[in-house]
Design a protein around this motif. Structure first.
Motif, short mmCIF file in Angstrom:
data_model
loop_
_atom_site.label_atom_id
_atom_site.label_comp_id
_atom_site.label_asym_id
_atom_site.label_seq_id
_atom_site.Cartn_x
_atom_site.Cartn_y
_atom_site.Cartn_z
N GLY A 190 0.80 -1.22 0.00
CA GLY A 190 0.00 0.00 0.00
C GLY A 190 0.83 1.26 0.00
O GLY A 190 0.53 2.23 -0.71
N GLU A 191 1.93 1.26 0.77
CA GLU A 191 2.81 2.43 0.83
C GLU A 191 3.60 2.59 -0.47
O GLU A 191 3.79 3.71 -0.95
CB GLU A 191 3.78 2.29 2.01
CG GLU A 191 3.12 2.39 3.38
CD GLU A 191 2.47 3.75 3.63
OE1 GLU A 191 2.99 4.76 3.13
OE2 GLU A 191 1.44 3.78 4.32
N ALA A 192 4.03 1.47 -1.05
CA ALA A 192 4.86 1.55 -2.26
C ALA A 192 4.10 2.13 -3.44
O ALA A 192 4.65 2.91 -4.23
CB ALA A 192 5.39 0.16 -2.61
N ILE A 193 2.83 1.77 -3.60
CA ILE A 193 2.07 2.22 -4.78
C ILE A 193 1.31 3.52 -4.54
O ILE A 193 0.61 3.99 -5.44
CB ILE A 193 1.07 1.12 -5.24
CG1 ILE A 193 0.02 0.85 -4.15
CG2 ILE A 193 1.81 -0.15 -5.64
CD1 ILE A 193 -1.09 -0.07 -4.60
N LYS A 194 1.49 4.09 -3.38
CA LYS A 194 0.72 5.29 -3.01
C LYS A 194 0.80 6.42 -4.04
O LYS A 194 -0.20 7.09 -4.32
CB LYS A 194 1.16 5.80 -1.63
CG LYS A 194 0.25 6.90 -1.08
CD LYS A 194 0.68 7.32 0.34
CE LYS A 194 0.29 6.26 1.35
NZ LYS A 194 0.59 6.71 2.75
N PRO A 195 1.96 6.69 -4.67
CA PRO A 195 2.02 7.82 -5.63
C PRO A 195 1.27 7.56 -6.94
O PRO A 195 1.07 8.50 -7.73
CB PRO A 195 3.52 7.97 -5.90
CG PRO A 195 4.21 7.22 -4.83
CD PRO A 195 3.29 6.11 -4.46
N ALA A 196 0.88 6.33 -7.22
CA ALA A 196 0.28 5.99 -8.51
C ALA A 196 -1.10 6.62 -8.67
O ALA A 196 -1.87 6.70 -7.73
CB ALA A 196 0.18 4.48 -8.68
N SER A 197 -1.40 7.04 -9.90
CA SER A 197 -2.73 7.59 -10.17
C SER A 197 -3.79 6.49 -10.18
O SER A 197 -4.95 6.73 -9.87
CB SER A 197 -2.73 8.34 -11.51
OG SER A 197 -2.28 7.50 -12.55
N LYS A 198 -3.37 5.27 -10.55
CA LYS A 198 -4.25 4.11 -10.49
C LYS A 198 -3.51 3.02 -9.71
O LYS A 198 -2.42 2.62 -10.10
CB LYS A 198 -4.60 3.61 -11.89
CG LYS A 198 -5.35 4.62 -12.75
CD LYS A 198 -5.58 4.05 -14.15
CE LYS A 198 -6.23 5.08 -15.06
NZ LYS A 198 -6.38 4.54 -16.45
N GLN A 199 -4.12 2.55 -8.62
CA GLN A 199 -3.42 1.65 -7.70
C GLN A 199 -4.16 0.32 -7.58
O GLN A 199 -5.38 0.26 -7.63
CB GLN A 199 -3.32 2.28 -6.30
CG GLN A 199 -2.80 3.70 -6.27
CD GLN A 199 -3.12 4.40 -4.95
OE1 GLN A 199 -3.87 3.89 -4.13
NE2 GLN A 199 -2.55 5.58 -4.76
N ARG A 200 -3.37 -0.74 -7.38
CA ARG A 200 -3.96 -2.04 -7.08
C ARG A 200 -3.05 -2.81 -6.14
O ARG A 200 -1.82 -2.77 -6.27
CB ARG A 200 -4.18 -2.87 -8.35
CG ARG A 200 -4.71 -4.28 -8.06
CD ARG A 200 -4.89 -5.14 -9.32
NE ARG A 200 -5.94 -4.63 -10.19
CZ ARG A 200 -6.45 -5.33 -11.21
NH1 ARG A 200 -5.99 -6.55 -11.47
NH2 ARG A 200 -7.40 -4.82 -11.95
#
Length: 519
Positions: free
Chosen positions: A85-95
């Motif tokens: 969750g922390e690693a993908i936080k900057p993404a505009s679309k997250q999974r």
């Protein structure tokens, strides 16, 4: 209206689990950007909890990618999911993609958990992932050997907990197409529109693509795959084969489509092969170097008269322009070079074009004709090179039959000083690598060495790829060297591996059984 097949690319996660495919962060970012250009819907950027290096790479990819969904894998463990969750936080679309094993053999011997305990763990994982992102995928590891009724039961539970995609992997690649089709048919009838059904097929029996296509026929609307079929053991379903099968056989798959820009397939394949050092077999479908080669006289005659006699799609469909025969040389100007870059699919800013043109002119002074593959290699090398802690300045070799090979090398050190030293070895390559070790103070263990001609001719560029381990507790890293001189390219590749190691030092760890991510 056609239904969309979601293309979930796991080259950066499952593909990197191919032996010797460890990449540095800059290489991973360039691959992710190319996957986005290809039109991939979901990029599984890695396994955030595996190491600090994996976390950092996912985080930087999440910042760089704008259109594709960025995903991190996570076991059904609290720390894994938090890291994802922390690693993908900057993404505009997250999974977040979380998983747990569901086959009797895995539950009993690996997890040592009862089916009820597995369901409870899965629900807790999905609920926690849901607190970070709205888009949660749940995988039933080893679904191919799982009881269908248990798959239905656990799917019910995780869908209620918030999972939007249910992935049913054939983890050990044991299932036949009719068996996959039957499993997906039953699961589709049971789940309906409550979640998207996905498949992730391994290629142990050479059936990964066939199984993926069978799953699509049965109602799966997401396929997980990799470029060139990369992956551990025998690899995964090849993205390029699935996509082109759907396109070429649209008479059969007339109700589905993908968002893939097929003209980016060949450039993407070449980038992956160059970075990982893992070349597709020559007769590999779609992207193998012999895919459009016609040796038989009957075939050649037919193709000359009408291409479709023996070609079911054209090279141009996948971005391989065999008709563009413009060869560049030392008298080629910036305009011709820029035009060639655009035709090859590279979009560079002015500064990047200037740097690339400078390298091109240096090469043109030594090589009469420069082909498309030379340009691809030059640009890819430039795009993925890490900061040069150590830089090769010069190399002088001495060898003779029955003599002792020696190498004299000058290297620019981190403080800018140029240091020269010489050493001997059991062969020329051994002498080069040992001398580099002496100068830098870092001892590497060479695990693989490959040299490949980039194009044709005696003056062809040599592309050297090495895998070198500098710490027994960290994985070997890949280094690349490009030069007309094979020995110079070898020295550059070894130093490249060292520079990659120094940028990632302390951030990677070997994947052991307790941290491996296999679905």
């Amino acid at each position: 209206m056609k239904e969309k097949i979601i293309i979930f690319d796991t080259t950066l996660r499952d593909g990197e689990q191919s032996p010797g495919a460890s990449m540095n962060t800059k290489e991973k970012i360039q691959i992710a950007l190319q996957l986005e250009k290809l039109g991939v819907d979901v990029i599984e950027a890695g396994f955030a909890a595996a190491s600090k290096g994996d976390f950092e790479a996912i985080n930087q990819i999440a910042q760089a990618v704008k259109n594709s969904t960025v995903c991190s894998l996570a076991r059904a463990l609290e720390n894994d999911i938090i890291q994802a969750g922390e690693a993908i936080k900057p993404a505009s679309k997250q999974r977040i993609h979380t998983f747990i094993a569901t086959s009797p053999i895995h539950m009993e011997y690996k997890l040592k958990m009862t089916p009820d305990e597995v369901i409870k763990k899965a629900v807790e994982a999905v609920k926690l992932a849901k607190s970070f992102v709205d888009d949660v995928e749940f995988s039933c590891e080893d679904a191919g050997r799982s009881d269908i009724e248990f798959l239905k039961e656990i799917s019910d539970a995780v869908i209620e907990a918030g999972a939007k995609t249910i992935n049913l992997p054939d983890t050990v690649g044991i299932r036949l197409p009719n068996e996959i089709k039957d499993m997906i048919t039953q699961m589709k009838e049971y789940i309906g529109n409550r979640a998207i059904i996905s498949v992730h097929n391994h290629n142990d029996l050479g059936l990964a693509v066939a199984n993926s296509l069978a799953a699509i026929e049965a109602g799966a609307r997401q396929v997980e795959c990799t470029i060139n079929g990369l992956g551990e053991r025998a690899g995964n379903a090849a993205l390029e084969e699935i996509v082109m099968a759907l396109k070429v056989r649209s008479d059969v798959f007339n109700n589905v489509e993908t968002s893939i820009n097929t003209k980016e397939i060949y450039p993407t394949s070449r980038m992956i092969a160059t970075i990982t050092g893992i070349e597709p077999q020559p007769n590999k479908a779609i992207v193998g170097k012999n895919a459009f080669a016609h040796e038989s006289g009957i075939h050649q005659d037919g193709v000359l008269k009408h291409k479709q006699t023996y070609e079911i799609f054209s090279p141009e469909d996948i971005g391989l322009n065999k008709e563009d025969t413009l060869v560049l040389g030392k008298h080629s100007g910036r305009a011709a070079f820029k035009d060639k870059l655009e035709k090859l699919g590279f979009k560079l800013d002015k500064d990047e074009i200037d740097r690339a043109f400078e390298r091109f002119k240096e090469l043109a002074d030594k090589k009469k004709d420069i082909y498309d593959d030379d340009i691809r290699a030059l640009i890819t090398s430039n795009m993925t090179s890490v900061d040069k802690t150590y830089e090769l300045i010069s190399l002088q070799l001495m060898d003779a039959t029955g003599g002792v090979p020696s190498a004299a090398i000058t290297i620019k050190m981190p403080d800018g000083e140029e240091v020269t030293d010489a050493g001997i070895g059991d062969g020329t390559i051994d002498a080069i690598f040992k001398t580099i070790d002496r100068i830098t103070g870092h001892h590497g263990v060479l695990q693989d060495y490959k040299v490949k001609s980039v194009s044709k001719g005696k003056d062809a560029l040599a592309n050297v790829t090495v895998q070198v381990a500098f710490n027994e507790n960290e994985p070997a890293l890949i280094g690349h060297g490009l030069s007309i001189d094979t020995m110079f390219a070898s020295a550059k590749a070894y130093l490249g591996a060292l520079n990659s190691y120094l940028t990632m030092q302390g951030m990677l760890k070997k994947r052991h059984s307790n941290t491996s991510a296999t679905i």
